[in-house]
Design an enzyme around this catalytic site. Sequence first.
Site, PDB file in Angstrom:
ATOM      1  N   ASN A  62     116.144  92.870  11.868  1.00 27.18           N
ATOM      2  CA  ASN A  62     116.647  93.146  13.218  1.00 27.18           C
ATOM      3  C   ASN A  62     116.837  94.615  13.554  1.00 27.18           C
ATOM      4  O   ASN A  62     117.094  94.953  14.699  1.00 27.18           O
ATOM      5  CB  ASN A  62     117.970  92.415  13.457  1.00 27.18           C
ATOM      6  CG  ASN A  62     117.754  90.951  13.761  1.00 27.18           C
ATOM      7  OD1 ASN A  62     116.623  90.478  13.851  1.00 27.18           O
ATOM      8  ND2 ASN A  62     118.835  90.222  13.944  1.00 27.18           N
ATOM      9  N   GLU A 126     109.539  91.065  17.397  1.00 28.60           N
ATOM     10  CA  GLU A 126     110.135  89.905  18.065  1.00 28.60           C
ATOM     11  C   GLU A 126     110.801  90.412  19.349  1.00 28.60           C
ATOM     12  O   GLU A 126     110.725  89.802  20.405  1.00 28.60           O
ATOM     13  CB  GLU A 126     111.187  89.286  17.142  1.00 28.60           C
ATOM     14  CG  GLU A 126     111.805  88.013  17.667  1.00 28.60           C
ATOM     15  CD  GLU A 126     112.939  87.529  16.765  1.00 28.60           C
ATOM     16  OE1 GLU A 126     112.927  86.350  16.393  1.00 28.60           O
ATOM     17  OE2 GLU A 126     113.845  88.323  16.432  1.00 28.60           O
ATOM     18  N   TRP A 218     127.756  79.048  11.257  1.00 25.00           N
ATOM     19  CA  TRP A 218     126.634  79.989  11.441  1.00 25.00           C
ATOM     20  C   TRP A 218     126.658  81.018  10.314  1.00 25.00           C
ATOM     21  O   TRP A 218     125.657  81.303   9.701  1.00 25.00           O
ATOM     22  CB  TRP A 218     126.769  80.700  12.804  1.00 25.00           C
ATOM     23  CG  TRP A 218     125.780  81.805  12.985  1.00 25.00           C
ATOM     24  CD1 TRP A 218     124.452  81.670  13.334  1.00 25.00           C
ATOM     25  CD2 TRP A 218     125.997  83.210  12.815  1.00 25.00           C
ATOM     26  NE1 TRP A 218     123.858  82.908  13.396  1.00 25.00           N
ATOM     27  CE2 TRP A 218     124.779  83.876  13.079  1.00 25.00           C
ATOM     28  CE3 TRP A 218     127.121  83.976  12.471  1.00 25.00           C
ATOM     29  CZ2 TRP A 218     124.641  85.263  13.016  1.00 25.00           C
ATOM     30  CZ3 TRP A 218     126.979  85.351  12.397  1.00 25.00           C
ATOM     31  CH2 TRP A 218     125.747  85.988  12.673  1.00 25.00           C
ATOM     32  N   ARG A 249     124.351  79.541  19.527  1.00 20.20           N
ATOM     33  CA  ARG A 249     123.248  79.056  18.691  1.00 20.20           C
ATOM     34  C   ARG A 249     122.966  77.588  19.004  1.00 20.20           C
ATOM     35  O   ARG A 249     123.710  76.948  19.739  1.00 20.20           O
ATOM     36  CB  ARG A 249     123.624  79.182  17.189  1.00 20.20           C
ATOM     37  CG  ARG A 249     123.734  80.611  16.698  1.00 20.20           C
ATOM     38  CD  ARG A 249     122.406  81.352  16.737  1.00 20.20           C
ATOM     39  NE  ARG A 249     122.463  82.712  16.221  1.00 20.20           N
ATOM     40  CZ  ARG A 249     122.660  83.815  16.967  1.00 20.20           C
ATOM     41  NH1 ARG A 249     122.842  83.709  18.265  1.00 20.20           N
ATOM     42  NH2 ARG A 249     122.673  85.017  16.414  1.00 20.20           N
ATOM     43  N   ASP A 352     110.634  78.959  12.132  1.00 16.48           N
ATOM     44  CA  ASP A 352     111.752  79.858  12.399  1.00 16.48           C
ATOM     45  C   ASP A 352     113.034  79.322  11.740  1.00 16.48           C
ATOM     46  O   ASP A 352     113.815  80.075  11.168  1.00 16.48           O
ATOM     47  CB  ASP A 352     111.919  79.991  13.915  1.00 16.48           C
ATOM     48  CG  ASP A 352     112.966  81.028  14.276  1.00 16.48           C
ATOM     49  OD1 ASP A 352     112.945  82.113  13.671  1.00 16.48           O
ATOM     50  OD2 ASP A 352     113.813  80.746  15.139  1.00 16.48           O
ATOM     51  N   HIS A 389     126.700  92.961  12.326  1.00 19.36           N
ATOM     52  CA  HIS A 389     125.885  92.283  13.347  1.00 19.36           C
ATOM     53  C   HIS A 389     126.441  92.725  14.703  1.00 19.36           C
ATOM     54  O   HIS A 389     126.513  93.916  14.972  1.00 19.36           O
ATOM     55  CB  HIS A 389     126.009  90.760  13.117  1.00 19.36           C
ATOM     56  CG  HIS A 389     124.886  89.948  13.670  1.00 19.36           C
ATOM     57  ND1 HIS A 389     124.703  89.769  15.008  1.00 19.36           N
ATOM     58  CD2 HIS A 389     123.889  89.241  13.068  1.00 19.36           C
ATOM     59  CE1 HIS A 389     123.631  88.998  15.216  1.00 19.36           C
ATOM     60  NE2 HIS A 389     123.108  88.662  14.046  1.00 19.36           N
ATOM     61  N   SER A 435     120.366  93.350   8.441  1.00 20.58           N
ATOM     62  CA  SER A 435     120.017  93.376   7.019  1.00 20.58           C
ATOM     63  C   SER A 435     119.529  94.757   6.592  1.00 20.58           C
ATOM     64  O   SER A 435     120.014  95.337   5.614  1.00 20.58           O
ATOM     65  CB  SER A 435     118.954  92.316   6.711  1.00 20.58           C
ATOM     66  OG  SER A 435     117.785  92.544   7.477  1.00 20.58           O
TER      67      SER A 435
HETATM   68  C1  LIG Z   1     123.296  83.513  10.234  1.00 16.64           C
HETATM   69  C2  LIG Z   1     122.908  84.947  10.165  1.00 16.64           C
HETATM   70  C3  LIG Z   1     121.678  85.334  10.644  1.00 16.64           C
HETATM   71  C4  LIG Z   1     121.274  86.646  10.556  1.00 16.64           C
HETATM   72  N1  LIG Z   1     120.035  86.978  10.993  1.00 16.64           N
HETATM   73  C5  LIG Z   1     119.574  88.221  10.780  1.00 16.64           C
HETATM   74  C6  LIG Z   1     118.222  88.535  11.091  1.00 16.64           C
HETATM   75  O1  LIG Z   1     117.467  87.699  11.604  1.00 16.64           O
HETATM   76  N2  LIG Z   1     117.778  89.779  10.793  1.00 16.64           N
HETATM   77  C7  LIG Z   1     118.576  90.728  10.232  1.00 16.64           C
HETATM   78  O2  LIG Z   1     118.108  91.825   9.960  1.00 16.64           O
HETATM   79  N3  LIG Z   1     119.862  90.451   9.920  1.00 16.64           N
HETATM   80  C8  LIG Z   1     120.373  89.236  10.188  1.00 16.64           C
HETATM   81  N4  LIG Z   1     121.675  88.933   9.863  1.00 16.64           N
HETATM   82  C9  LIG Z   1     122.576  90.023   9.402  1.00 16.64           C
HETATM   83  C10 LIG Z   1     122.532  90.298   7.905  1.00 16.64           C
HETATM   84  O3  LIG Z   1     122.439  89.128   7.195  1.00 16.64           O
HETATM   85  C11 LIG Z   1     123.801  91.064   7.538  1.00 16.64           C
HETATM   86  O4  LIG Z   1     123.875  92.186   8.378  1.00 16.64           O
HETATM   87  C12 LIG Z   1     123.831  91.552   6.093  1.00 16.64           C
HETATM   88  O5  LIG Z   1     123.604  90.513   5.197  1.00 16.64           O
HETATM   89  C13 LIG Z   1     125.169  92.220   5.807  1.00 16.64           C
HETATM   90  O6  LIG Z   1     125.171  92.677   4.488  1.00 16.64           O
HETATM   91  P1  LIG Z   1     126.508  92.720   3.610  1.00 16.64           P
HETATM   92  O7  LIG Z   1     126.146  93.305   2.311  1.00 16.64           O
HETATM   93  O8  LIG Z   1     127.592  93.344   4.389  1.00 16.64           O
HETATM   94  O9  LIG Z   1     126.918  91.184   3.438  1.00 16.64           O
HETATM   95  P2  LIG Z   1     126.159  90.014   2.692  1.00 16.64           P
HETATM   96  O10 LIG Z   1     124.706  90.273   2.648  1.00 16.64           O
HETATM   97  O11 LIG Z   1     126.615  88.764   3.313  1.00 16.64           O
HETATM   98  O12 LIG Z   1     126.703  90.100   1.195  1.00 16.64           O
HETATM   99  C14 LIG Z   1     128.034  89.832   0.835  1.00 16.64           C
HETATM  100  C15 LIG Z   1     128.078  89.766  -0.678  1.00 16.64           C
HETATM  101  O13 LIG Z   1     129.410  89.817  -1.144  1.00 16.64           O
HETATM  102  C16 LIG Z   1     129.585  88.833  -2.150  1.00 16.64           C
HETATM  103  N5  LIG Z   1     130.999  88.519  -2.175  1.00 16.64           N
HETATM  104  C17 LIG Z   1     131.749  87.962  -1.192  1.00 16.64           C
HETATM  105  N6  LIG Z   1     133.020  87.855  -1.591  1.00 16.64           N
HETATM  106  C18 LIG Z   1     133.077  88.355  -2.857  1.00 16.64           C
HETATM  107  C19 LIG Z   1     134.112  88.503  -3.801  1.00 16.64           C
HETATM  108  N7  LIG Z   1     135.375  88.150  -3.534  1.00 16.64           N
HETATM  109  N8  LIG Z   1     133.812  89.038  -5.003  1.00 16.64           N
HETATM  110  C20 LIG Z   1     132.556  89.419  -5.306  1.00 16.64           C
HETATM  111  N9  LIG Z   1     131.533  89.298  -4.444  1.00 16.64           N
HETATM  112  C21 LIG Z   1     131.800  88.786  -3.232  1.00 16.64           C
HETATM  113  C22 LIG Z   1     128.680  87.708  -1.718  1.00 16.64           C
HETATM  114  O14 LIG Z   1     128.408  86.823  -2.779  1.00 16.64           O
HETATM  115  C23 LIG Z   1     127.462  88.491  -1.263  1.00 16.64           C
HETATM  116  O15 LIG Z   1     126.685  88.853  -2.359  1.00 16.64           O
HETATM  117  C24 LIG Z   1     122.130  87.618   9.980  1.00 16.64           C
HETATM  118  C25 LIG Z   1     123.396  87.237   9.524  1.00 16.64           C
HETATM  119  C26 LIG Z   1     123.786  85.913   9.622  1.00 16.64           C
HETATM  120  C27 LIG Z   1     125.137  85.518   9.119  1.00 16.64           C
END
Ligand SMILES: Cc1cc2nc3c(=O)[nH]c(=O)nc-3n(C[C@H](O)[C@H](O)[C@H](O)COP(=O)(O)OP(=O)(O)OC[C@H]3O[C@@H](n4cnc5c(N)ncnc54)[C@H](O)[C@@H]3O)c2cc1C
Length: 627
Positions: A62, A126, A218, A249, A352, A389, A435
């Site tokens: 995204n 997209e 979600w 959604r 999708d 997000h 992501s």
């Molecule tokens: C439904 C959905 C759809 C999405 N669609 C898109 C898309 O189409 N394109 C796009 O680019 N982005 C998309 N995103 C956004 C993207 O997924 C997030 O921006 C990204 O994953 C955020 O990264 P993060 O590392 O902050 O969290 P996450 O990737 O969620 O990682 C969190 C991590 O922390 C770990 N964790 C949690 N609690 C603990 C704990 N207490 N101890 C140890 N580890 C822990 C988890 O196991 C996980 O490994 C979407 C998100 C969602 C929810």
Amino acid sequence: MANFETVEVSTDLLIVGGGFSACGAATEASYWAKKNGLKVVMVDKAALDRSGAVAMGLSAINQYVGVKDGENTVEDYIRYVRQDLMGVSREDLVYNIARHVDSTVHLFEKWGLKIWKDEEGKYVHEGRWQIMINGESYKIIIAEAAKNALAEAGGELYERVFIVDPLMDGNRCVGAVGFSTRENKFYVFKAKAVVVGMGGAVHVFRPRSVGEGFGRSWYPPFNSGSSAYFTIRAGAEMTCQEVRFIPVRFKDAYGPVGAWFLLFKSRAISAEGGDYMVERVDELQNWAPYGLAKPIPANLRNYLGMLDVDAGLGPLYMETDEAIQKIAHEFKDDPKAFKRKMKELESEAWEDFLDMTISQAILWASLNVKPEEKHSEIAACEPYFIGSHSGASGAWVSGPEDMDTPYKWGYANMTTADGLFAVGDGSGASSHKFSSGSHTEGRIAGKAAIKYILEKGQEPTVDMARVEALKKEILTPMDLMVENKGKMTDPEINTAYIMPRQFLHRLQKIMDEYAGGVTAAFKTSKALLERGLELMSLLKEDAGKQAARDLHELTRAWENTQRMWIAESHIRSMLFREETRWPGYYFRADTPKMDDENWLCFVNCRWDPGTGEWEMMKKDIWNIPGV
Ligand SMILES: Cc1cc2nc3c(=O)[nH]c(=O)nc-3n(C[C@H](O)[C@H](O)[C@H](O)COP(=O)(O)OP(=O)(O)OC[C@H]3O[C@@H](n4cnc5c(N)ncnc54)[C@H](O)[C@@H]3O)c2cc1C
């Protein structure tokens, strides 16, 4: 006390979490650590290959700015985020991510991610910032790169270890404690710096899916506000804790709508067939300047649909059939080509979901949905905390070192606690990282944390008496169960303890009814929030009374406690901000208008570990000159 072996791990850099931002941090930090003879340890609550929000895969990246192809500029992205967040964004952070994000995407491709290309070899978009991928294995690819980088630098990965609390030496973060979700082991990680990337939070509010559907949401059910809890408990300043995200959604299985709106150019309509984006366009005047500029902020798009629902025009639908027919229409004179195009569109529609929300495909199949023949119901989900997000909650972090930003006190992405860095959903006011941007932010913070260790790192001084106290507190749920379960006939009903599931329902009920959840139609007010806080303080008293029969329930108990803390910061921040700025996410019925004069600012908060008091603050918004 329950008999858990204590395992001590010492490292230079500790990365807690294993999602996109943490993987970015591990990949980049390992590179710099190897050069400097430092050690990196990464800890994930789950298995790295399929953990976090991208566990099931995604169908689009995204955030891709496309600077090299002259598609957009970094400044364009800053304006986009400012517009979507109704003026409230940390432009220095958005800038820092946007200027590096393309290189992250190019790395993903190098690591084996299949990005769609057109006949000229250009990425298939997209939308303006989104590019299409074959993303079922997206997380596995990114995790593999992180694991390889760690291994090459002599680092270590701990999976299935749930991180609970930070270890502090005054205002300096010196590690973390947690427990294994598979074995009776209590972990003590000692470090010179810590990067927090444990995602956002779900199930803080009562979900639409209750009863047999409970757990479906979600946002991935595994993220329970651990990032926010960790930084709040470290005494770090937080920002935008009021800015939750509510996606609209496909109803009940939460399937994505991005491809429908952006790729298929589908419309969303009321049960009577009206297009609320057209029919309610006048409402947007009330939210100028953001309501009048393009793209219309996500919360305002939600809001127009919610007004239809309030007016009894629900359910809302996605016009899938109309969109598919419209695209295939250009082949109408060639029946064979028309049939082929219809088949292709139909399979894209299903793919999708299969790429990222398999459950939606299953639900469609079970409800006999044929998207090419009939529209499908959509709905606003319950609120989530996902600062990466379209939400914005997270820690208040230092801006880029090479930029003249007013928000700078040291190293990029360092919180106001020394040596503690936050990324992804863990860092606030820098929405729309998604992501690719979360991974990028992880890389930025990973490099900055190594620099911090080299310049300021000290051997961690860990108070082992505090560690013992934390161990006792963290294992209390198991002790409570052993000591009291025989006192009543039903192990789940006991005057001495509360089961994690019961506690969760209580939390969700408070948030739903007082803090603007689904059943309150996303509306709240000063009086409701104050009553919610009152009930929350009583709930807090019972948090330490949760009981656990096993490691599974111990995990659930601590997830609940972490959720409770993010919930409290949310209520306090909504209460403090006396206006409505993001209708469609929440509506303060007693202050129903946006008030730029008093509230075009960040709302920050801090919990003082010394006194246990919360402090609420306003912080000025700084726009990058000329942007
Ligand atoms: C439904 C959905 C759809 C999405 N669609 C898109 C898309 O189409 N394109 C796009 O680019 N982005 C998309 N995103 C956004 C993207 O997924 C997030 O921006 C990204 O994953 C955020 O990264 P993060 O590392 O902050 O969290 P996450 O990737 O969620 O990682 C969190 C991590 O922390 C770990 N964790 C949690 N609690 C603990 C704990 N207490 N101890 C140890 N580890 C822990 C988890 O196991 C996980 O490994 C979407 C998100 C969602 C929810």
